[in-house]
Write a protein that holds these residues in place. Sequence first.
Motif, PDB file in Angstrom:
ATOM      1  N   PRO A  70     -35.884   1.300  20.000  1.00 23.76           N
ATOM      2  CA  PRO A  70     -35.305   2.576  19.935  1.00 23.76           C
ATOM      3  C   PRO A  70     -34.024   2.694  20.973  1.00 23.76           C
ATOM      4  N   TRP A  71     -33.801   1.981  21.838  1.00 22.54           N
ATOM      5  CA  TRP A  71     -33.059   1.912  22.968  1.00 22.54           C
ATOM      6  C   TRP A  71     -31.414   1.812  22.164  1.00 22.54           C
ATOM      7  N   LEU A  72     -31.512   1.413  21.051  1.00 20.64           N
ATOM      8  CA  LEU A  72     -30.400   1.160  20.386  1.00 20.64           C
ATOM      9  C   LEU A  72     -29.564   2.678  19.923  1.00 20.64           C
ATOM     10  N   ALA A  73     -30.340   3.484  19.716  1.00 16.76           N
ATOM     11  CA  ALA A  73     -29.808   5.029  19.378  1.00 16.76           C
ATOM     12  C   ALA A  73     -28.776   5.426  20.476  1.00 16.76           C
ATOM     13  N   PRO A  74     -29.426   5.603  21.854  1.00 16.29           N
ATOM     14  CA  PRO A  74     -28.585   6.027  22.670  1.00 16.29           C
ATOM     15  C   PRO A  74     -27.568   4.877  22.989  1.00 16.29           C
ATOM     16  N   ALA A  75     -27.575   3.690  23.063  1.00  9.30           N
ATOM     17  CA  ALA A  75     -26.648   2.681  23.162  1.00  9.30           C
ATOM     18  C   ALA A  75     -25.621   2.936  21.873  1.00  9.30           C
ATOM     19  N   ALA A  76     -25.954   3.156  20.734  1.00  8.62           N
ATOM     20  CA  ALA A  76     -24.774   3.760  19.663  1.00  8.62           C
ATOM     21  C   ALA A  76     -24.079   4.764  20.047  1.00  8.62           C
ATOM     22  N   ALA A  77     -24.746   5.786  20.234  1.00  4.01           N
ATOM     23  CA  ALA A  77     -24.022   7.079  20.852  1.00  4.01           C
ATOM     24  C   ALA A  77     -22.949   6.941  21.777  1.00  4.01           C
ATOM     25  N   ILE A  78     -23.386   6.183  22.669  1.00  4.61           N
ATOM     26  CA  ILE A  78     -22.653   5.858  23.877  1.00  4.61           C
ATOM     27  C   ILE A  78     -21.529   4.968  23.541  1.00  4.61           C
ATOM     28  N   GLY A  79     -21.472   3.938  22.496  1.00  3.48           N
ATOM     29  CA  GLY A  79     -20.600   3.026  21.822  1.00  3.48           C
ATOM     30  C   GLY A  79     -19.558   4.117  21.224  1.00  3.48           C
ATOM     31  N   PHE A  80     -20.034   4.829  20.473  1.00  2.00           N
ATOM     32  CA  PHE A  80     -19.104   5.931  19.781  1.00  2.00           C
ATOM     33  C   PHE A  80     -18.075   6.655  20.776  1.00  2.00           C
ATOM     34  N   VAL A  81     -18.868   7.254  21.694  1.00  2.00           N
ATOM     35  CA  VAL A  81     -18.056   7.925  22.853  1.00  2.00           C
ATOM     36  C   VAL A  81     -16.988   6.846  23.286  1.00  2.00           C
ATOM     37  N   VAL A  82     -17.270   5.643  23.646  1.00  2.00           N
ATOM     38  CA  VAL A  82     -16.266   4.644  24.034  1.00  2.00           C
ATOM     39  C   VAL A  82     -15.242   4.462  23.160  1.00  2.00           C
ATOM     40  N   LEU A  83     -15.680   4.083  21.923  1.00  2.00           N
ATOM     41  CA  LEU A  83     -14.846   3.796  20.760  1.00  2.00           C
ATOM     42  C   LEU A  83     -13.809   4.779  20.376  1.00  2.00           C
ATOM     43  N   GLN A  84     -14.286   6.263  20.562  1.00  2.00           N
ATOM     44  CA  GLN A  84     -13.323   7.294  20.371  1.00  2.00           C
ATOM     45  C   GLN A  84     -12.522   7.721  21.561  1.00  2.00           C
ATOM     46  N   ILE A  85     -12.846   7.425  22.605  1.00  2.00           N
ATOM     47  CA  ILE A  85     -11.985   7.530  23.910  1.00  2.00           C
ATOM     48  C   ILE A  85     -10.634   6.524  23.559  1.00  2.00           C
ATOM     49  N   GLY A  86     -11.222   5.277  23.136  1.00  2.00           N
ATOM     50  CA  GLY A  86     -10.176   4.163  22.931  1.00  2.00           C
ATOM     51  C   GLY A  86      -8.993   4.791  21.865  1.00  2.00           C
ATOM     52  N   ALA A  87      -9.790   5.300  20.598  1.00  5.56           N
ATOM     53  CA  ALA A  87      -8.893   5.689  19.506  1.00  5.56           C
ATOM     54  C   ALA A  87      -7.990   6.780  20.036  1.00  5.56           C
ATOM     55  N   THR A  88      -8.561   7.639  20.825  1.00  3.69           N
ATOM     56  CA  THR A  88      -7.576   8.668  21.302  1.00  3.69           C
ATOM     57  C   THR A  88      -6.405   8.137  22.107  1.00  3.69           C
ATOM     58  N   VAL A  89      -6.573   7.222  22.875  1.00  3.28           N
ATOM     59  CA  VAL A  89      -5.591   6.528  23.670  1.00  3.28           C
ATOM     60  C   VAL A  89      -4.695   5.898  22.744  1.00  3.28           C
ATOM     61  N   VAL A  90      -5.067   5.135  21.695  1.00  2.00           N
ATOM     62  CA  VAL A  90      -4.161   4.511  20.706  1.00  2.00           C
ATOM     63  C   VAL A  90      -3.273   5.626  19.905  1.00  2.00           C
ATOM     64  N   HIS A  91      -4.192   6.649  19.492  1.00  2.00           N
ATOM     65  CA  HIS A  91      -3.206   7.658  18.866  1.00  2.00           C
ATOM     66  C   HIS A  91      -1.879   8.092  19.670  1.00  2.00           C
ATOM     67  N   LEU A  92      -2.530   8.526  20.764  1.00  3.06           N
ATOM     68  CA  LEU A  92      -1.652   9.126  21.758  1.00  3.06           C
ATOM     69  C   LEU A  92      -0.402   8.098  22.321  1.00  3.06           C
ATOM     70  N   ARG A  93      -0.649   6.633  22.483  1.00  2.00           N
ATOM     71  CA  ARG A  93       0.306   5.781  22.739  1.00  2.00           C
ATOM     72  C   ARG A  93       1.386   5.564  21.668  1.00  2.00           C
ATOM     73  N   LEU A  94       0.700   5.781  20.360  1.00  2.00           N
ATOM     74  CA  LEU A  94       1.667   5.751  18.993  1.00  2.00           C
ATOM     75  C   LEU A  94       2.457   7.160  18.893  1.00  2.00           C
ATOM     76  N   GLY A  95       2.140   7.909  19.808  1.00  2.00           N
ATOM     77  CA  GLY A  95       2.666   9.146  19.393  1.00  2.00           C
ATOM     78  C   GLY A  95       2.305  10.161  18.577  1.00  2.00           C
ATOM     79  N   ASP A  96       1.060   9.856  18.305  1.00  2.00           N
ATOM     80  CA  ASP A  96       0.359  10.735  17.192  1.00  2.00           C
ATOM     81  C   ASP A  96      -0.315  11.707  18.339  1.00  2.00           C
ATOM     82  N   ARG A  97       0.096  13.004  18.000  1.00  2.00           N
ATOM     83  CA  ARG A  97      -0.730  14.078  18.875  1.00  2.00           C
ATOM     84  C   ARG A  97      -1.935  14.685  18.024  1.00  2.00           C
ATOM     85  N   ARG A  98      -2.225  14.220  16.860  1.00  2.00           N
ATOM     86  CA  ARG A  98      -3.304  14.859  15.909  1.00  2.00           C
ATOM     87  C   ARG A  98      -4.480  14.042  16.564  1.00  2.00           C
ATOM     88  N   ILE A  99      -5.205  14.647  17.709  1.00  2.00           N
ATOM     89  CA  ILE A  99      -6.553  14.014  18.010  1.00  2.00           C
ATOM     90  C   ILE A  99      -7.525  14.861  18.028  1.00  2.00           C
TER      91      ILE A  99
END
Length: 120
Positions: A70-99
Amino acid sequence: MNVAYWILASLLALFYLYGGGVKLVRSRDRLRPMMAWVDSTPMPAVRAIGLIEVLGAIGLVLPPLTGIAPWLAPAAAIGFVVLQIGATVVHLRLGDRRIALNIALVAAAAVTVWPATTWL
């Protein structure tokens, strides 16, 4: 608490199953209209992100349902937070402001972490 988790986890899992599945099976040309960042990212990395998204979606749902790891559920949620923070950085770096979607997904995943701990 369980109802809140299942609503959030189900929505996130559906979103990431679809998004990750698309990244796993579609070509760069078919991904480009939805995801302009694929032009600047090697396809093995796009496929890896898709796999991570699909596995994370499974991790949000399956462990609480089965009671196995069951520890995988919070780990997956934390992983998605990290993933989307990274995705936001990529979008902003490429000049895409639709975040707005990225910010909403960070918030949803962050809120999901707390109720996910009820199975620990």
